[in-house]
Design a protein around this motif. Sequence first.
Motif, PDB file in Angstrom:
ATOM      1  N   PRO A   1      -5.337  -8.742  17.874  1.00 32.17           N
ATOM      2  CA  PRO A   1      -5.546  -9.442  16.598  1.00 32.17           C
ATOM      3  C   PRO A   1      -7.005  -9.843  16.432  1.00 32.17           C
ATOM      4  N   PRO A   2      -7.569  -9.694  15.231  1.00 36.40           N
ATOM      5  CA  PRO A   2      -8.958 -10.110  15.000  1.00 36.40           C
ATOM      6  C   PRO A   2      -9.102 -11.622  15.118  1.00 36.40           C
ATOM      7  N   PRO A   3     -10.331 -12.107  15.322  1.00 30.61           N
ATOM      8  CA  PRO A   3     -10.560 -13.560  15.417  1.00 30.61           C
ATOM      9  C   PRO A   3     -10.099 -14.291  14.157  1.00 30.61           C
ATOM     10  N   LEU A   4      -9.552 -15.481  14.347  1.00 29.78           N
ATOM     11  CA  LEU A   4      -9.039 -16.280  13.240  1.00 29.78           C
ATOM     12  C   LEU A   4     -10.152 -16.638  12.260  1.00 29.78           C
ATOM     13  N   TYR A   5      -9.850 -16.480  10.976  1.00 28.13           N
ATOM     14  CA  TYR A   5     -10.838 -16.764   9.933  1.00 28.13           C
ATOM     15  C   TYR A   5     -10.402 -17.898   9.014  1.00 28.13           C
TER      16      TYR A   5
ATOM     17  N   ARG B   1       7.850 -16.202   4.029  1.00 25.48           N
ATOM     18  CA  ARG B   1       8.597 -17.402   4.429  1.00 25.48           C
ATOM     19  C   ARG B   1       8.034 -18.042   5.693  1.00 25.48           C
ATOM     20  N   SER B   2       6.829 -17.685   6.054  1.00 23.99           N
ATOM     21  CA  SER B   2       6.253 -18.155   7.312  1.00 23.99           C
ATOM     22  C   SER B   2       5.579 -19.513   7.205  1.00 23.99           C
ATOM     23  N   GLY B   3       5.509 -20.073   5.998  1.00 24.50           N
ATOM     24  CA  GLY B   3       4.836 -21.352   5.820  1.00 24.50           C
ATOM     25  C   GLY B   3       3.351 -21.172   5.604  1.00 24.50           C
ATOM     26  N   THR B   4       2.655 -20.739   6.635  1.00 28.44           N
ATOM     27  CA  THR B   4       1.223 -20.480   6.557  1.00 28.44           C
ATOM     28  C   THR B   4       0.922 -19.119   7.166  1.00 28.44           C
ATOM     29  N   VAL B   5       0.112 -18.330   6.474  1.00 31.00           N
ATOM     30  CA  VAL B   5      -0.373 -17.069   7.021  1.00 31.00           C
ATOM     31  C   VAL B   5      -1.770 -17.307   7.584  1.00 31.00           C
ATOM     32  N   ARG B   6      -1.950 -16.973   8.856  1.00 30.09           N
ATOM     33  CA  ARG B   6      -3.262 -17.084   9.498  1.00 30.09           C
ATOM     34  C   ARG B   6      -3.964 -15.736   9.382  1.00 30.09           C
ATOM     35  N   LEU B   7      -5.149 -15.764   8.816  1.00 28.30           N
ATOM     36  CA  LEU B   7      -5.911 -14.548   8.552  1.00 28.30           C
ATOM     37  C   LEU B   7      -7.015 -14.385   9.584  1.00 28.30           C
ATOM     38  N   GLY B   8      -7.093 -13.194  10.185  1.00 23.86           N
ATOM     39  CA  GLY B   8      -8.152 -12.871  11.122  1.00 23.86           C
ATOM     40  C   GLY B   8      -8.954 -11.689  10.622  1.00 23.86           C
TER      41      GLY B   8
ATOM     42  N   ALA C   1      -8.162  -6.386   9.432  1.00 25.69           N
ATOM     43  CA  ALA C   1      -7.758  -7.741   9.058  1.00 25.69           C
ATOM     44  C   ALA C   1      -6.383  -7.989   9.647  1.00 25.69           C
ATOM     45  N   GLY C   2      -6.179  -9.171  10.179  1.00 22.90           N
ATOM     46  CA  GLY C   2      -4.899  -9.510  10.773  1.00 22.90           C
ATOM     47  C   GLY C   2      -4.213 -10.624  10.012  1.00 22.90           C
ATOM     48  N   PHE C   3      -2.890 -10.526   9.904  1.00 24.45           N
ATOM     49  CA  PHE C   3      -2.095 -11.534   9.207  1.00 24.45           C
ATOM     50  C   PHE C   3      -0.964 -11.947  10.142  1.00 24.45           C
ATOM     51  N   GLU C   4      -0.891 -13.247  10.414  1.00 25.53           N
ATOM     52  CA  GLU C   4       0.074 -13.734  11.385  1.00 25.53           C
ATOM     53  C   GLU C   4       0.783 -14.957  10.845  1.00 25.53           C
ATOM     54  N   GLY C   5       2.097 -14.991  11.028  1.00 22.38           N
ATOM     55  CA  GLY C   5       2.892 -16.126  10.609  1.00 22.38           C
ATOM     56  C   GLY C   5       4.140 -16.207  11.444  1.00 22.38           C
TER      57      GLY C   5
ATOM     58  N   ARG D   1       6.386 -15.796  14.221  1.00 17.09           N
ATOM     59  CA  ARG D   1       6.259 -14.946  15.411  1.00 17.09           C
ATOM     60  C   ARG D   1       6.004 -13.488  15.025  1.00 17.09           C
ATOM     61  N   MET D   2       5.444 -13.304  13.825  1.00 15.33           N
ATOM     62  CA  MET D   2       5.166 -11.958  13.327  1.00 15.33           C
ATOM     63  C   MET D   2       3.668 -11.784  13.135  1.00 15.33           C
ATOM     64  N   ARG D   3       3.183 -10.560  13.380  1.00 17.28           N
ATOM     65  CA  ARG D   3       1.766 -10.279  13.216  1.00 17.28           C
ATOM     66  C   ARG D   3       1.575  -8.848  12.727  1.00 17.28           C
ATOM     67  N   THR D   4       0.686  -8.684  11.740  1.00 18.56           N
ATOM     68  CA  THR D   4       0.317  -7.367  11.238  1.00 18.56           C
ATOM     69  C   THR D   4      -1.200  -7.241  11.253  1.00 18.56           C
ATOM     70  N   VAL D   5      -1.689  -6.116  11.734  1.00 15.75           N
ATOM     71  CA  VAL D   5      -3.118  -5.812  11.704  1.00 15.75           C
ATOM     72  C   VAL D   5      -3.306  -4.584  10.825  1.00 15.75           C
ATOM     73  N   VAL D   6      -4.160  -4.687   9.797  1.00 14.15           N
ATOM     74  CA  VAL D   6      -4.357  -3.632   8.812  1.00 14.15           C
ATOM     75  C   VAL D   6      -5.802  -3.136   8.880  1.00 14.15           C
ATOM     76  N   ARG D   7      -5.963  -1.823   8.904  1.00 13.78           N
ATOM     77  CA  ARG D   7      -7.313  -1.251   8.930  1.00 13.78           C
ATOM     78  C   ARG D   7      -7.988  -1.452   7.580  1.00 13.78           C
ATOM     79  N   ARG D   8      -9.257  -1.841   7.606  1.00 12.28           N
ATOM     80  CA  ARG D   8     -10.021  -2.053   6.380  1.00 12.28           C
ATOM     81  C   ARG D   8     -10.465  -0.729   5.771  1.00 12.28           C
ATOM     82  N   LEU D   9     -10.567  -0.705   4.446  1.00 13.34           N
ATOM     83  CA  LEU D   9     -11.140   0.427   3.734  1.00 13.34           C
ATOM     84  C   LEU D   9     -12.646   0.234   3.599  1.00 13.34           C
ATOM     85  N   ASP D  10     -13.363   1.345   3.561  1.00  9.51           N
ATOM     86  CA  ASP D  10     -14.810   1.268   3.342  1.00  9.51           C
ATOM     87  C   ASP D  10     -15.098   1.074   1.851  1.00  9.51           C
TER      88      ASP D  10
END
Length: 381
Positions: free
Chosen positions: A120-124, A210-217, A223-227, A229-238
């Motif tokens: 997961p990327p660093p928390l932003y 429904r996670s309450g808060t999404v933590r963005l990295g 970019a990572g999205f975590e809430g 006990r779930m986490r998704t990491v998405v590749r950025r577009l240029d």
Amino acid sequence: MEFRIARVDLAEAVGWAARALPARTPVPVLGGLLLAAGAGRLTVSGFDFETAARIEVDAETETAGEVLVLGRRLLDICRVLPDGPVSCALEGTRFTVEAGGTRFGLSTLPREEYPAVPAPPPLYGGVDAAAFATAVGQVAVAAGRDDTLPVLTGVQLRMEAGEMTLSASDRYRYAVRRLEWKPEGAAAEEAVAVLLPARRLLDAARSLARSGTVRLGLDAGSAGFEGARMRTVVRRLDGRLPGYGALFDMAGAVVAEVEREALAETVRRVAVVAEANSPVRLDFSAEGGGSVLVRAGYGDDVAAQRLPASLNGGAEASVAFNPAYLVDAVNSFEGPRLRLEMLGTGQRALLSSGGDGHEGGGGGEPFEAHRHLLMSVKQLV
């Protein structure tokens, strides 16, 4: 490897991680889901080089371990399992799933060939999960579908101080949504903009709603999205989307307001007579208290319906839109009334919430939380 888990928990975890599986892939192991059993938990991960999905659920672990199995086959099995506890075990090269007297055996994929799932990327910062899911859904409808123009298939997120701005455009429409967020670390000091695939972002945002808060990295490539006990990491577009400041300048526009749901229903109704790529025309008039005539079709194949509407800045105004684009835009709003600022035939029209649908922005300055720009076609029906 051996564990026991409730069927509903296994089905949820497999179904969520399977969102990251590619529809087709020349690399067989990418069609697999990685199951890792540890102390009191089961982790299920999927990865296709563009998106990585990971979820943790409670499980009774007898023997810790990992196994890679065909994801869609396991998903099909989870859908037909009887309710109750499920026992899973790795027996040689076979993964077994047993519940309620029903037993399935699955061949495994080579774990050593599975690529490393990105960290997961660093928390932003963080954002309200439900508001974020709504915002992404409102702008993603304006993203393009043409993969030869990847920049236009994305949703751009710009974070600055306590405000996040989401935007998307396919050249014929441009949607923008603003909402509050809580920056952390470097995010509190500098603005940053990232472009993410609209479909992937929409899927991630909805699944975390429904996670309450999404933590963005964020990092240089993802970019990572975590809430919860779930986490998704998405590749950025240029690249970046073109600016919308000048486009959204509607000086001199005629302004109309109409009931949002009534307009959407009417457009869908009259559009059934429209040929492919034929527009739906809206004729606004201030006469008799104000109305809008919505009509479509040519010759004898026509349909029309009049609705109450208010009009300011002129005695009449006419615009015409692609009916699918117009319905998408109207349905992306939530308030009871819709506001249209119109520059005329073949020019821009800006949609926003009407009446009391205006929201406040940062620093107490009022702003439209959600706006959607549409190009009016030149040829009126």
